[in-house]
Design an enzyme around this catalytic site. Structure first.
Site, PDB file in Angstrom:
ATOM      1  N   ASP A 222    -139.669 -37.770  24.844  1.00  0.00           N
ATOM      2  CA  ASP A 222    -140.181 -37.601  23.481  1.00  0.00           C
ATOM      3  C   ASP A 222    -139.452 -36.576  22.627  1.00  0.00           C
ATOM      4  O   ASP A 222    -139.887 -36.275  21.519  1.00  0.00           O
ATOM      5  CB  ASP A 222    -141.676 -37.255  23.521  1.00  0.00           C
ATOM      6  CG  ASP A 222    -141.948 -35.943  24.255  1.00  0.00           C
ATOM      7  OD1 ASP A 222    -141.092 -35.500  25.029  1.00  0.00           O
ATOM      8  OD2 ASP A 222    -143.032 -35.366  24.040  1.00  0.00           O
ATOM      9  N   GLU A 223    -138.334 -36.031  23.101  1.00  0.00           N
ATOM     10  CA  GLU A 223    -137.606 -35.084  22.258  1.00  0.00           C
ATOM     11  C   GLU A 223    -136.120 -35.081  22.588  1.00  0.00           C
ATOM     12  O   GLU A 223    -135.708 -35.409  23.699  1.00  0.00           O
ATOM     13  CB  GLU A 223    -138.180 -33.666  22.376  1.00  0.00           C
ATOM     14  CG  GLU A 223    -138.124 -33.064  23.762  1.00  0.00           C
ATOM     15  CD  GLU A 223    -138.602 -31.612  23.784  1.00  0.00           C
ATOM     16  OE1 GLU A 223    -138.271 -30.846  22.847  1.00  0.00           O
ATOM     17  OE2 GLU A 223    -139.297 -31.249  24.745  1.00  0.00           O
TER      18      GLU A 223
ATOM     19  N   ASP B 104    -138.831 -34.144  17.706  1.00  0.00           N
ATOM     20  CA  ASP B 104    -139.909 -34.080  18.693  1.00  0.00           C
ATOM     21  C   ASP B 104    -141.021 -35.039  18.261  1.00  0.00           C
ATOM     22  O   ASP B 104    -141.607 -34.876  17.190  1.00  0.00           O
ATOM     23  CB  ASP B 104    -140.435 -32.646  18.769  1.00  0.00           C
ATOM     24  CG  ASP B 104    -141.343 -32.416  19.964  1.00  0.00           C
ATOM     25  OD1 ASP B 104    -141.468 -33.329  20.807  1.00  0.00           O
ATOM     26  OD2 ASP B 104    -141.913 -31.320  20.061  1.00  0.00           O
TER      27      ASP B 104
END
Length: 368
Positions: free
Chosen positions: A108-109, A14
């Site tokens: 983003d993850e 993350d």
């Protein structure tokens, strides 16, 4: 204690305050300052907040007005999604150096299954450390990671040492970790569910574990079995490299509140047009249409109906949304409308899961 199913080595990576961190990296003058991406106008909503801003209670999905009130020094920056996507692609290239089993959740993850990996490294902990360092070297940004036997625990663990840290929950630590876990940290337990659990005397994983499957089913419906399983370390969802969406939607926030259904029809037609474009681009159709209404007091309402056939056409989407709009009276003036389509033609039947009451077996040695 052991598990009666094959164990995997799963990493959840993350990025730390991703959008805001990109802005701070690209503009060194923003370094160390409270930054909010989005939310700059009177009607704006914060998309992301830097850690400096979070100290003042600024959070994503918060109105720009409230964010500014909480943090008078807050700097608003316009989002640059093309830039975020560019950095995200750099990050994913790092992931693929280690495994092809990468399941992105957003820009983003992502989840990575490194049980077998391209580096032949038996330690998922060391792989996570290497990945985070490579991300920093290539993008200048930090990432946090969680490492464990399944996606659920890995995701929970990735929050533990943020920012720029990681946590490994080894197989022999899983049960204790889950029993001690605050129920609010369970992925899938939101604010409303947590409050309901509190009223039922459930504050930790150990409290949750004392409840029977029948009890959880009767109080939490379909989610009951999920809670029953995950607190016992059972979460058999594979890392899916080509993640299939469960719904496709489009929405709009208005510059002025709308107070009549008549004024909303033109807006809904534009939203239906955008949704049709997204569906056709992805070659997806769906049966269940949902109208999302966010009122001026930020309360949220959804209205849904399921059709007997799949649709993608704007006209059918708009007609269904219009019907849902007039289904019942509005509670207040409206700041946002959205339309989404679920029950898609991409969905497959789920494979049966093991019986929930099967005994746990002896744990095999598993190097993390």
């Amino acid at each position: 204690m052991g598990f009666d199913f094959p164990l995997r080595k799963i990493i959840h990576v993350d990025m730390d305050a991703f959008y805001a961190s990109v802005e701070q990296y690209d503009n060194p003058e923003l370094k160390g300052k409270p930054v909010a991406v989005g939310g700059g106008s009177k009607r704006g909503v914060v998309s992301a907040a830097s850690y400096e801003a979070r100290k003042f209670g600024v959070r994503s999905a918060m109105s720009g007005y409230i964010a500014q009130r909480n943090c008078p020094e807050l700097i608003f920056v316009k989002p640059r999604f093309d830039r975020y996507k560019e950095v995200s692609q750099q990050v994913r290239k790092v992931f693929f150096e280690y495994t092809d089993l990468v399941e992105p959740l957003s820009l983003d993850e992502a989840y990575l299954d490194v049980t077998e990996n391209k580096k032949g490294n038996p330690s998922a902990t060391l792989i996570a450390k290497e990945i985070r360092q490579k991300i920093l070297d290539k993008t200048g940004l930090t990432a946090s990671a969680g490492i464990s036997i399944n996606k659920f625990i890995a995701k929970v663990a990735s929050d533990y040492n943020k920012p720029n840290g990681q946590k490994t929950v080894n197989p022999e630590e899983v049960i204790t970790f889950l029993e001690d876990l605050d129920i609010r940290k369970f992925y899938g337990v939101g604010k409303v569910t947590a409050e309901k659990m509190y009223k039922l005397g459930i504050f930790t994983g150990n409290d949750l574990k004392t409840k029977s499957l029948d009890f959880l089913d009767s109080n939490f419906g379909k989610s009951g079995r999920y809670y029953f399983n995950v607190v016992r370390g059972i979460h058999l969802s594979d890392v899916k490299p080509h993640r299939i969406p469960k719904s496709v939607g489009a929405e709009r926030t208005f510059s002025e509140n709308l107070s009549s259904e008549v004024f909303m029809l033109e807006k809904l037609e534009h939203i239906a047009n955008e949704l049709e474009r997204r569906l056709k681009k992805s070659k997806i159709a769906g049966k269940t249409i949902t109208l999302k209404i966010k009122y001026s007091d930020f309360t949220l309402q959804t209205r849904s109906k399921t059709l007997p056939y799949f649709i993608t056409e704007k006209a059918l989407i708009f007609d269904s949304a219009k019907e849902l709009l007039y289904q019942q009276q509005l509670q207040n003036s409206v700041r946002l409308l959205g339309i989404s389509l679920a029950n898609l033609n991409t969905e497959k039947k789920k494979a049966p899961t093991p019986k929930d009451n099967e005994p746990l077996l002896v744990q095999l040695k598993f190097d993390f």
